[in-house]
Design a protein around this motif. Structure first.
Motif, mmCIF file in Angstrom:
data_model
loop_
_atom_site.group_PDB
_atom_site.id
_atom_site.type_symbol
_atom_site.label_atom_id
_atom_site.label_comp_id
_atom_site.label_asym_id
_atom_site.label_seq_id
_atom_site.Cartn_x
_atom_site.Cartn_y
_atom_site.Cartn_z
ATOM 1 N N ASN A 64 34.576 34.367 46.134
ATOM 2 C CA ASN A 64 34.542 34.877 47.504
ATOM 3 C C ASN A 64 35.970 35.090 48.034
ATOM 4 O O ASN A 64 36.949 34.726 47.395
ATOM 5 C CB ASN A 64 33.745 33.923 48.403
ATOM 6 N N LYS A 65 36.044 35.665 49.216
ATOM 7 C CA LYS A 65 37.333 36.031 49.787
ATOM 8 C C LYS A 65 38.292 34.840 49.906
ATOM 9 O O LYS A 65 39.432 34.949 49.437
ATOM 10 C CB LYS A 65 37.110 36.677 51.159
ATOM 11 N N PRO A 66 37.894 33.725 50.512
ATOM 12 C CA PRO A 66 38.840 32.611 50.663
ATOM 13 C C PRO A 66 39.412 32.124 49.328
ATOM 14 O O PRO A 66 40.581 31.773 49.248
ATOM 15 C CB PRO A 66 38.000 31.511 51.322
ATOM 16 N N ALA A 85 44.156 32.083 45.759
ATOM 17 C CA ALA A 85 44.775 32.442 44.485
ATOM 18 C C ALA A 85 45.937 33.411 44.705
ATOM 19 O O ALA A 85 46.985 33.306 44.060
ATOM 20 C CB ALA A 85 43.732 33.073 43.556
ATOM 21 N N THR A 86 45.773 34.326 45.646
ATOM 22 C CA THR A 86 46.823 35.303 45.937
ATOM 23 C C THR A 86 48.097 34.612 46.425
ATOM 24 O O THR A 86 49.202 34.921 45.963
ATOM 25 C CB THR A 86 46.340 36.312 47.006
ATOM 26 N N VAL A 87 47.920 33.674 47.333
ATOM 27 C CA VAL A 87 49.079 32.939 47.853
ATOM 28 C C VAL A 87 49.811 32.219 46.722
ATOM 29 O O VAL A 87 51.042 32.276 46.616
ATOM 30 C CB VAL A 87 48.632 31.920 48.932
ATOM 31 N N ARG A 112 42.626 42.273 39.956
ATOM 32 C CA ARG A 112 41.288 41.970 40.477
ATOM 33 C C ARG A 112 41.256 40.683 41.281
ATOM 34 O O ARG A 112 40.432 40.517 42.178
ATOM 35 C CB ARG A 112 40.286 41.846 39.319
ATOM 36 N N VAL A 113 42.129 39.759 40.970
ATOM 37 C CA VAL A 113 42.150 38.470 41.668
ATOM 38 C C VAL A 113 42.656 38.626 43.091
ATOM 39 O O VAL A 113 42.074 38.117 44.047
ATOM 40 C CB VAL A 113 43.035 37.452 40.911
ATOM 41 N N VAL A 114 43.747 39.338 43.208
ATOM 42 C CA VAL A 114 44.517 39.435 44.431
ATOM 43 C C VAL A 114 43.735 40.143 45.556
ATOM 44 O O VAL A 114 43.012 41.091 45.298
ATOM 45 C CB VAL A 114 45.813 40.183 44.028
ATOM 46 N N THR A 115 43.844 39.651 46.791
ATOM 47 C CA THR A 115 43.067 40.240 47.884
ATOM 48 C C THR A 115 43.787 41.393 48.581
ATOM 49 O O THR A 115 43.139 42.210 49.218
ATOM 50 C CB THR A 115 42.720 39.189 48.959
ATOM 51 N N ASP A 164 47.446 46.526 48.546
ATOM 52 C CA ASP A 164 48.752 47.074 48.177
ATOM 53 C C ASP A 164 49.346 46.312 47.002
ATOM 54 O O ASP A 164 49.908 46.897 46.080
ATOM 55 C CB ASP A 164 49.714 47.009 49.374
ATOM 56 N N LEU A 165 49.214 45.005 47.074
ATOM 57 C CA LEU A 165 49.720 44.185 45.961
ATOM 58 C C LEU A 165 48.969 44.522 44.687
ATOM 59 O O LEU A 165 49.570 44.675 43.609
ATOM 60 C CB LEU A 165 49.572 42.695 46.301
ATOM 61 N N SER A 166 47.655 44.654 44.792
ATOM 62 C CA SER A 166 46.842 44.985 43.619
ATOM 63 C C SER A 166 47.285 46.307 42.998
ATOM 64 O O SER A 166 47.498 46.400 41.786
ATOM 65 C CB SER A 166 45.363 45.047 44.020
#
Lengths: 202, 202
Positions: A111-113, A118-120, B160-163, B166-168
């Motif tokens: 899910n988004k959170p 993971a992005t952070v 795919r991980v990153v939300t 732009d980063l993706s």
DNA sequence: TGTACATCAGTGAACGCGCGTTCACTGATGTAC
DNA sequence: TGTACATCAGTGAACGCGCGTTCACTGATGTAC
């Protein structure tokens, strides 16, 4: 006490990386933390929540460990950190390793959170590596760091997938060699004769 | 008929890549193939077996599609194939895409036959790419191909991980640019002015 | 050509099990006086 | 200092549910004659 919560998160981070998120039950996870499963909801609202927090924890652990390896600031510190990441030890020890490799495809569908957390964590790794690329402007360094991390994550993933031990070793070795060459160019470091000789054996 | 079996495998390959292996039930998978879940064991001994066969199928699909893109044998065919792999379409369509990205971390923890099937598929990709690296001996080309594939798999995973969209996009773009530069060097191809200009915008 | 029968892919109900979640209870800890 | 009580982290039984797997049954297909 509230440090129990931390113990649960650390146990969860290990269990999830070792067995996968879906495959790890709350009972398993709580008993790894030395508790029974009933108490779980005294600390978390749901499994999703502990998943998010433990992935964030694992990612920050990795970033911290990388940062501290790089803080020596030696020209070869980056290469040493990359060699550790792409080592047989890391490959064979998913429980303590990179969460993007251990859980990458599960996070992808999360899910988004979870993906936000993971992005952070990923961005911390990117910044840590970019900061070592001293021969180029920061924006360019960041772009290079994205590619270097992609190579590291992909190589470690495939080194774990593959059943042939020689092939697995070769994937790690070639990725190390490749990143070493680029790293040397980009940090301005000169590779030692010994290191160059060691790598060129393969 | 026995072509039902093929239909199940194809449905399974899509469902697994789209939702994950653990998260896809046999009932779901059979109804995606237009059947009811009871008939599953007329075709397979266990879920493990259909997992193995559908991962093998997905990997060979990918290798076949790569091979046919490369058969044009044009000097820029490799770069075009890599651009397709690292495209927004591939990122946003896991169901039809690379099984190593969609299922990497699940395969990592899979049983021997599953990882064996994945290894065979991976080696087909390695060979297809290595065959395009014409400016170097085959052994060296193979080593380069291992690194290139690692970068591709890692980049698509993190895209795919990153939300952050732009980063993706940036992860995919930088990986394409990087592989393009190496590819040009290694195949002897010259990048077109247009392509070079397009990429250097970023 | 038509009829009787065997085969077997596909159906759908049922199974035991482990999951995430809930809840009544326990018992150690800390505060009030 | 000692006693009564409130708090609440942790326990363990229970829940409904969906899973992989099994199985008695169906009904279309193909062969025998």
């Amino acid at each position: 006490v509230a440090q129990t919560r931390r113990r649960i998160i650390e146990a969860a981070a290990s269990e999830f990386r070792g067995k996968g998120i879906d495959a790890t039950g709350l009972a398993e996870l709580m008993s790894a933390a030395g508790l029974t499963h009933g108490g779980f909801y005294k600390h978390f609202d749901s499994k999703d929540q502990v998943v998010e927090e433990s992935v964030a924890h694992a990612a920050h652990s990795l970033a911290n460990s990388l940062q501290s390896k790089l803080s020596s600031s030696s020209a070869r510190a980056l290469q040493a950190a990359i060699d550790d990441y792409l080592s047989a030890e890391h490959r064979d020890n998913a429980r303590d390793g990179c969460p993007f490799v251990a859980l990458g495809s599960e996070i992808t569908r999360g899910n988004k959170p979870l993906r936000e957390a993971a992005t952070v964590g990923f961005l911390r790794l990117v910044d840590a590596i970019a900061a070592q690329l001293k021969n180029m402007p920061p924006a360019a360094a960041r772009k290079k760091a994205l590619v270097m991390l992609s190579t590291m994550i992909g190589a470690l993933t495939m080194a774990r997938v593959v059943t042939d031990p020689d092939l697995s070793d070769s994937i790690l070795r070639q990725a190390r060699k490749d990143l070493s060459r680029r790293g040397a160019r980009l940090t301005g470091a000169t590779r030692s004769g010994q290191s160059a000789r060691r790598e060129s054996r393969t």
